[in-house]
Design a protein around this motif. Structure first.
Motif, mmCIF file in Angstrom:
data_model
loop_
_atom_site.group_PDB
_atom_site.id
_atom_site.type_symbol
_atom_site.label_atom_id
_atom_site.label_comp_id
_atom_site.label_asym_id
_atom_site.label_seq_id
_atom_site.Cartn_x
_atom_site.Cartn_y
_atom_site.Cartn_z
ATOM 1 N N LEU A 122 0.849 -1.200 0.000
ATOM 2 C CA LEU A 122 0.000 0.000 0.000
ATOM 3 C C LEU A 122 0.881 1.247 0.000
ATOM 4 O O LEU A 122 1.783 1.381 0.848
ATOM 5 N N ALA A 123 0.608 2.124 -0.952
ATOM 6 C CA ALA A 123 1.380 3.369 -1.063
ATOM 7 C C ALA A 123 0.425 4.543 -0.905
ATOM 8 O O ALA A 123 -0.634 4.566 -1.542
ATOM 9 N N GLY A 124 0.797 5.494 -0.054
ATOM 10 C CA GLY A 124 -0.016 6.702 0.089
ATOM 11 C C GLY A 124 0.765 7.910 -0.395
ATOM 12 O O GLY A 124 1.989 7.966 -0.247
ATOM 13 N N ILE A 125 0.038 8.848 -0.992
ATOM 14 C CA ILE A 125 0.652 10.118 -1.385
ATOM 15 C C ILE A 125 -0.051 11.211 -0.577
ATOM 16 O O ILE A 125 -1.281 11.361 -0.664
ATOM 17 N N VAL A 126 0.735 11.922 0.214
ATOM 18 C CA VAL A 126 0.183 12.899 1.149
ATOM 19 C C VAL A 126 0.249 14.283 0.501
ATOM 20 O O VAL A 126 1.321 14.738 0.091
ATOM 21 N N CYS A 127 -0.918 14.914 0.424
ATOM 22 C CA CYS A 127 -1.016 16.206 -0.265
ATOM 23 C C CYS A 127 -1.689 17.244 0.637
ATOM 24 O O CYS A 127 -2.303 16.900 1.657
ATOM 25 N N MET A 128 -1.582 18.489 0.174
ATOM 26 C CA MET A 128 -2.236 19.601 0.875
ATOM 27 C C MET A 128 -2.582 20.644 -0.190
ATOM 28 O O MET A 128 -1.833 20.796 -1.158
#
Ligand code: FMN
Length: 217
Positions: A122-128
């Motif tokens: 599982l890969a997450g990409i953290v954005c804002m």
């Protein structure tokens, strides 16, 4: 279930996961439900995470590795005064991987694992949102640490990765991340490979007085 103090002590960056042991979705959603209790400026809740698993994760890793073969990642350099810390960490991490200091090829192979999410399923990409600022990045950080601790309490490992954010165009194209979202970092999630010595590494911290000041009079 861990108590909070054990989760804090047990969390560490995992740099090799069991590729074939899937991450149960309910453990991730439970952890996210806890993470969104994090405080944020004006309760903006500035975190936005895009997750990829299964074929989407594999396509993403393939595209990132392809790009890593062509161009260096766009990751901000550390200011000179802090650069020695990266070198010291590198010596520790590569040391536990058995990679010799002057073995450029082995080091390259180890670094490349960043873009295959250290084999995490599982890969997450953290954005804002792009219009938010550094104060709001504090809120994302609080969310992220709470998320990691909740994952730890559920037996899952993780690694936050700025390296993944070094190829933002690939992430946008593969995952449909809008231009209005600033990509902050990646996060790999999975079950740690127990055979990989580097996963046991406890990275030292500065003594408190190096980073904290109490003023009383
Ligand atoms: C914002 C951020 C970016 C990071 N980027 C990377 C990375 O690209 N690759 C990596 O292997 N570790 C990365 N790390 C993990 C750090 O190296 C690690 O947190 C630090 O050395 C302390 O070790 P610990 O997490 O095991 O306690 C990152 C951590 C953070 C918070």
């Amino acid at each position: 279930m861990h108590d909070l103090e054990n989760a804090i002590r047990d969390r560490r960056s995992i740099r090799l996961f069991l590729r074939d042991k899937p991450v149960p979705r309910e453990l991730v959603t439970e952890s996210l439900e806890l993470a969104i209790r994090a405080p944020s400026n004006s309760n903006i809740q500035p975190w936005h995470v895009v997750f990829a698993s299964g074929p989407a994760r594999d396509r993403l890793a393939e595209a990132l590795l392809e790009q890593a073969d062509i161009a260096a990642p766009n990751v901000p350099e550390l200011p000179e005064a802090f650069a020695h810390l990266r070198r010291e960490l590198g010596a520790l991490v590569y040391g536990t991987m058995g990679v010799a200091r002057n073995d450029a090829e082995a080091r390259r192979v180890a670094v490349l694992r960043n873009w295959e999410f250290f084999r995490a399923p599982l890969a997450g990409i953290v954005c804002m949102h792009r219009d938010l600022g550094h104060v709001d990045a504090v809120g994302v950080g609080m969310f992220l640490q709470t998320f990691l601790l909740a994952l730890t309490a559920r037996g899952l490992g993780s690694c936050v990765q700025v390296s993944v954010a070094g190829y933002p165009e690939v992430l946008r194209e593969q995952l449909g991340i809008a231009e209005e979202m600033r990509i902050l970092c990646g996060v790999s999630i999975g079950y740690p490979d127990p055979e990989f010595a580097c996963n046991q590494l406890i990275v030292p911290r500065n003594p408190l007085e190096a980073n904290v000041t109490f003023i009383e009079s």
